[in-house]
Design a protein around this motif. Structure first.
Motif, mmCIF file in Angstrom:
data_model
loop_
_atom_site.group_PDB
_atom_site.id
_atom_site.type_symbol
_atom_site.label_atom_id
_atom_site.label_comp_id
_atom_site.label_asym_id
_atom_site.label_seq_id
_atom_site.Cartn_x
_atom_site.Cartn_y
_atom_site.Cartn_z
ATOM 1 N N VAL A 8 0.846 -1.199 0.000
ATOM 2 C CA VAL A 8 0.000 0.000 0.000
ATOM 3 C C VAL A 8 0.880 1.247 0.000
ATOM 4 O O VAL A 8 0.608 2.201 -0.725
ATOM 5 N N ARG A 9 1.949 1.226 0.766
ATOM 6 C CA ARG A 9 2.853 2.376 0.808
ATOM 7 C C ARG A 9 3.497 2.587 -0.562
ATOM 8 O O ARG A 9 3.609 3.719 -1.028
ATOM 9 N N PHE A 10 3.888 1.514 -1.223
ATOM 10 C CA PHE A 10 4.486 1.641 -2.547
ATOM 11 C C PHE A 10 3.466 2.185 -3.545
ATOM 12 O O PHE A 10 3.795 3.053 -4.357
ATOM 13 N N ILE A 11 2.225 1.712 -3.472
ATOM 14 C CA ILE A 11 1.171 2.219 -4.368
ATOM 15 C C ILE A 11 0.956 3.708 -4.129
ATOM 16 O O ILE A 11 0.835 4.492 -5.070
ATOM 17 N N ARG A 12 0.937 4.111 -2.868
ATOM 18 C CA ARG A 12 0.799 5.537 -2.557
ATOM 19 C C ARG A 12 1.985 6.330 -3.091
ATOM 20 O O ARG A 12 1.830 7.444 -3.572
ATOM 21 N N TYR A 13 3.178 5.741 -2.996
ATOM 22 C CA TYR A 13 4.363 6.414 -3.520
ATOM 23 C C TYR A 13 4.264 6.571 -5.036
ATOM 24 O O TYR A 13 4.609 7.623 -5.579
#
Length: 130
Positions: A8-13
């Motif tokens: 999820v953090r990578f998708i947000r990034y």
């Protein structure tokens, strides 16, 4: 669960990067349209993208890892800027080399985007916001 949160953090990034990229490319194309030198245009546009990326990253991607104030916050901002400077150096170098080789600067910029994205993600996720 931890891997899911990292995804999820990578998708947000990625989404924050798309927003910053919109600022970067909009400025780059506008500056090219004025007849500005391609490498210089890429540098100025990248700088605008850096500001957009800090705002998006610190508020939506690395929220739990952003220092609130003081020396830690200043250090984190400095590391973020340093990671951005790595991306900037890569971007300018790639656009300059492409332009000097007769490659369309817009195509060179696309290559630079991919290389810069990978480098800054690694630096920011492993060093700046750890």
């Amino acid at each position: 669960m931890f891997l899911r949160l990292r995804d999820v953090r990578f998708i947000r990034y990625v989404l924050a990067s798309v927003g910053a990229l919109a600022v970067d490319m909009g400025c780059f194309l506008a500056l090219l349209a004025t007849g500005m030198w391609a490498a210089g245009a890429s540098a100025l546009a990248y700088g605008a993208g850096i500001v957009a990326h800090w705002l998006l990253s610190s508020r939506t991607v690395f929220v739990g890892n952003v220092a609130l104030r003081g020396g830690r916050r200043t250090r984190q901002k400095a590391l973020f800027v340093m990671s951005a400077l790595v991306g900037l150096a890569l971007t300018i170098s790639i656009v300059w080399a492409g332009d000097a080789s007769g490659i369309d600067p817009r195509l060179a910029k696309l290559v630079a985007i991919a290389v810069s994205f990978a480098a800054t993600w690694l630096l920011r996720s492993k060093i700046v916001f750890r």
